[in-house]
Scaffold this active site. Structure first.
Site, mmCIF file in Angstrom:
data_model
loop_
_atom_site.group_PDB
_atom_site.id
_atom_site.type_symbol
_atom_site.label_atom_id
_atom_site.label_comp_id
_atom_site.label_asym_id
_atom_site.label_seq_id
_atom_site.Cartn_x
_atom_site.Cartn_y
_atom_site.Cartn_z
ATOM 1 N N TYR A 183 0.839 -1.203 0.000
ATOM 2 C CA TYR A 183 0.000 0.000 0.000
ATOM 3 C C TYR A 183 0.873 1.252 0.000
ATOM 4 O O TYR A 183 0.652 2.181 -0.781
ATOM 5 C CB TYR A 183 -0.914 -0.020 1.221
ATOM 6 C CG TYR A 183 -1.708 1.237 1.440
ATOM 7 C CD1 TYR A 183 -2.823 1.530 0.652
ATOM 8 C CD2 TYR A 183 -1.351 2.144 2.439
ATOM 9 C CE1 TYR A 183 -3.562 2.681 0.856
ATOM 10 C CE2 TYR A 183 -2.090 3.298 2.653
ATOM 11 C CZ TYR A 183 -3.183 3.565 1.863
ATOM 12 O OH TYR A 183 -3.918 4.714 2.070
ATOM 13 N N LYS B 219 1.098 4.224 -2.897
ATOM 14 C CA LYS B 219 0.767 5.607 -2.576
ATOM 15 C C LYS B 219 1.982 6.527 -2.728
ATOM 16 O O LYS B 219 1.836 7.707 -3.057
ATOM 17 C CB LYS B 219 0.206 5.692 -1.160
ATOM 18 C CG LYS B 219 -1.210 5.140 -1.029
ATOM 19 C CD LYS B 219 -2.195 5.894 -1.894
ATOM 20 C CE LYS B 219 -3.639 5.541 -1.564
ATOM 21 N NZ LYS B 219 -4.604 6.283 -2.420
#
Length: 236
Positions: A154, A158
């Site tokens: 993740y 990002k």
């Protein structure tokens, strides 16, 4: 403030997305929202307050399908006369394991929903902004710049969104198109409260507060800001 502007909000049917859609509509923009579920747009219409004469439209769309996104955004530009604002909220979180226990399939999934969707949407929207200027806001995460322990996939996706934003800002500087990112942490939504009922929810940031930052970034007073990564996590 945004009268006559055409905005696309990916992830616009979610908690943060709904707040952003509401803020843009209140400012006078026409808002177009891609969605997945057949009744997602109807639910959004019922959840928010539509100002008089507000235009909220949308269509089912797989944001990872490059050809479909190009076609859809072209139709939006053709119907409404162009595209002025793109807010990329679509994405999702998964993780909880260290790198050596995380299968590549989860990395790929996180890259697809958090990065690929933003890249394709930007690529499809920018050509319609080049002759009129515009504003792009990408939603990254606090995790992109801080400890990503057990959420590396993740965090990497990002962080790549930040690089995307910086590249867009540099490439589009002379085209009067700004590109900025925001860095939220845990947002105060019903789903997050249900997932962590014992947390101090007063420390979490409300979607409406983040929506006001996004509204500023796409508005006329932020034309001198581009390439920024703005923390919006308050005390979370």
């Amino acid at each position: 403030m945004l009268a006559g502007k055409i905005a696309i909000v990916t992830g616009g049917t979610g908690a943060l997305g709904g707040a952003v859609v509401q803020a843009l509509l209140n400012a006078g923009a026409t808002v177009w929202v891609p969605y997945v579920g057949t009744d997602d747009l109807d639910r959004l219409r019922k959840r928010i307050t539509l100002p008089t004469d507000a235009i909220l439209d949308g269509a089912p769309l797989d944001l990872t399908d490059e050809a479909a996104v190009y076609q859809a955004y072209g139709q939006v530009a053709g119907t409404y006369g162009g595209i002025d604002i793109l807010v990329n909220i679509a994405g999702g979180f998964a993780g909880g394991e260290p790198v050596h226990r995380t299968p590549w399939s989860l990395w790929q999934q996180q890259l697809d929903i958090n990065l690929k969707t933003a890249v394709i949407s930007c690529a499809a929207a920018v050509p319609h902004m080049l002759t009129r200027g515009g504003a792009i806001v990408n939603v990254s995460s606090r995790t992109a710049t801080q400890n990503a322990r057990n959420v590396a996939a993740y965090g990497a996706a990002k962080r790549a969104v930040l690089q995307l934003t910086e590249a867009l800002a540099a490439e589009l500087r002379d085209s009067n198109i700004t590109a900025n990112a925001i860095l939220p942490s845990v947002i105060d939504t019903p789903a997050n409260r249900a997932a962590d009922p014992n947390a101090d929810h007063s420390r979490w940031v409300a979607p409406e507060a983040i929506a006001r930052v996004i509204l500023f970034l796409v508005g006329p007073d932020a034309r001198i800001i581009s390439g920024a990564a703005i923390p919006v996590y308050g005390r979370a």
